[in-house]
Scaffold this active site. Structure first.
Site, PDB file in Angstrom:
ATOM      1  N   GLY A 133      -1.725  -2.675   0.230  1.00  0.00           N
ATOM      2  CA  GLY A 133      -2.860  -2.006  -0.414  1.00  0.00           C
ATOM      3  C   GLY A 133      -3.082  -0.648   0.228  1.00  0.00           C
ATOM      4  CE  LYS A 134      -2.456   4.225   3.415  1.00  0.00           C
ATOM      5  NZ  LYS A 134      -1.633   3.821   4.561  1.00  0.00           N
TER       6      LYS A 134
END
Ligand code: NAD
Length: 433
Positions: free
Chosen positions: A118-119
């Protein structure tokens, strides 16, 4: 498409640099072809599972309200909860987040960390805000994300322009959203916290340390003496400054450093501790008395053996690749190298050690922090650092073997190993329903 060039004495805007997600896809496609990936799995990995954008108001110190745009991209969670940094940058955008989130999936898979990718972050220039405003921005962003993050679901960490303070604000906000009785069970909603607020010893230096483990392994494989070798580093934040300090402990000489404020060089060596103090006071390496100011274009042509990009993505294009005289590029930053530049580097016999292999110290120690939070434990620094070293060396050996057996480059090998693990998992589990 012709590659953009970096502006005279300055920085090209991210928009002009090309679409980071398309570049990431090109890199991953090469590894997908190598392992002859199942098209069903390739289809799933080609896009993130979730792309979240939140717009939220924050009261400024002058009483006015300002709207901010926040992102969280969740690429894949078949191996574990989504995991990845939160970046504050004026040019943050969805395609950048998609690329960075997908790299996290492959990074965790490569190192056998039970996390997904994720980011996220906020489109904001933190230099334009007071500490009190940054706290309100962070808290309101965390509230806007609500249950889209969580210690068993999606676990943010620091990235560009965020730090342990940012993570502690996020944790505290999240704790106040869940019920009173659950507060202390959700400390692991973020990693990269200060040790007093539930962080792990060794997390701050983990990414730089991981970079240095890879350099050490490379030097051992090549019978190369690090003592007295010359290093140039772009970016002197968390990753770059720790890499510099740890490399200098091995006798390496830092001969050039650059950051968003400018570039400096000294063939006699730059003391990373003194430079760190200067950056702490002034915000940039520019103006440091122990070195000469140089132009960005001259930085890449400095006489050095090792280059550590530790700033932003897509900083290493064709002109920079042509200028570099080093033997090794070690990607402390995520995605610093254009594919065309990598071809040139490889053609020149330069080893390019990819981000997902060498800048993984942060996510590895984040995993240890998450485990400590789950078990209500506090591990000793030596314990954390020993585990990190073992994990980095183990992955290094696995990738080196893959490179040799498959006669491929280090990036393709690193992706291929991660992809094979993800594919294996999809084959076993199938998809629902
Ligand atoms: P940071 O905010 O602490 O430091 C960023 C550095 O890059 C600063 O010195 C800044 O001046 C410099 N910089 C920014 N724009 C620049 C430009 N256009 N030209 C030259 N220098 C520029 O960030 P960080 O945490 O050290 O992250 C640096 C890179 O490492 C990013 O790509 C990040 O995604 C990656 N990374 C960080 C971690 C971590 O644990 N912090 C882990 C893995 C990867």
């Amino acid at each position: 498409m012709p590659l953009p060039t970096v502006k005279e004495g300055g920085v090209t805007s991210l928009k002009e640099r090309g679409n980071l997600f398309e570049i990431a896809t090109r890199q991953i496609d090469k590894a997908m072809k190598l392992i002859n990936i199942d098209p069903d799995v390739a289809q799933i990995l080609a896009q993130p599972k979730n792309e979240l954008i939140v717009n939220f108001p924050v009261r400024m110190d002058n009483g006015k309200f300002v709207m901010f745009k926040g992102y969280r991209v969740q690429h894949n969670n078949i191996l574990g909860p989504y995991k990845g940094g939160m970046r504050y940058h004026q040019e943050a955008n969805l395609d950048e987040m998609k690329a960075l989130a997908s790299w996290m999936t492959y990074k965790s898979a490569l190192h056998e960390i039970p996390f997904g990718g994720g980011k996220g972050g906020i489109k904001v220039d933190p230099r334009q805000h007071s500490k009190a405003e940054l706290e309100r921005i962070t808290r309101r962003f965390t509230a806007a994300l609500g249950s889209n993050i969580g210690p068993e679901y999606d676990i943010p960490a620091p990235d560009v322009n965020t730090n342990s303070q940012t993570m502690v604000w996020m944790m505290d906000t999240y704790m106040n959203i869940v019920g009173t009785g659950d507060r202390n069970t959700v400390r692991g909603v973020v990693t990269g916290k200060s040790v007093t607020s539930g962080g792990s010893h060794g997390r701050a230096e983990a990414t730089g340390q991981g970079v240095v483990h890879c350099i050490t392994e490379w030097a051992r494989d090549r019978n190369f003496n690090l003592d007295g070798c010359h290093v140039i580093i772009q970016g002197f934040g968390n990753v770059g400054s720790y890499a510099a300090r740890l490399l200098s402990q091995k006798g390496a000489v830092i001969v050039g450093v650059g950051d968003a404020g400018g570039y400096i060089a000294n063939s006699e060596g730059i003391n990373p501790h003194k430079l760190g103090e200067h950056v702490h006071k002034t915000g940039s390496v520019a103006g440091y008395k122990g070195a000469q100011k140089i132009e960005r274009a001259d930085f890449f042509g400095l006489d050095a053996h090792i280059f550590v990009p530790a700033a932003l993505e897509l900083e290493l294009g064709v002109p920079e690749a042509k200028a570099l005289k080093v033997k090794m590029v070690v990607e402390g930053a995520n995605g610093p190298t254009y594919p065309e530049a990598e071809d040139i580097l490889i053609g020149k016999g330069i080893d390019v050690i990819p981000d997902i292999l060498c800048n993984s110290g942060g996510v590895i120690v984040s995993y240890y922090e998450w485990l400590q939070n789950k078990r209500a434990e506090q591990w000793e620094l030596d314990d954390v650092l020993d585990r990190l070293e073992r994990r980095m060396k183990q992955t290094w050996a696995t990738v080196r073997h893959y490179v040799t057996v498959n006669k491929t480059d280090w990036r393709t090998a690193s992706y291929a190993i991660g992809l094979e693990r993800l594919q294996h998992c999809y084959r076993e589990r199938g998809i629902f329903p």
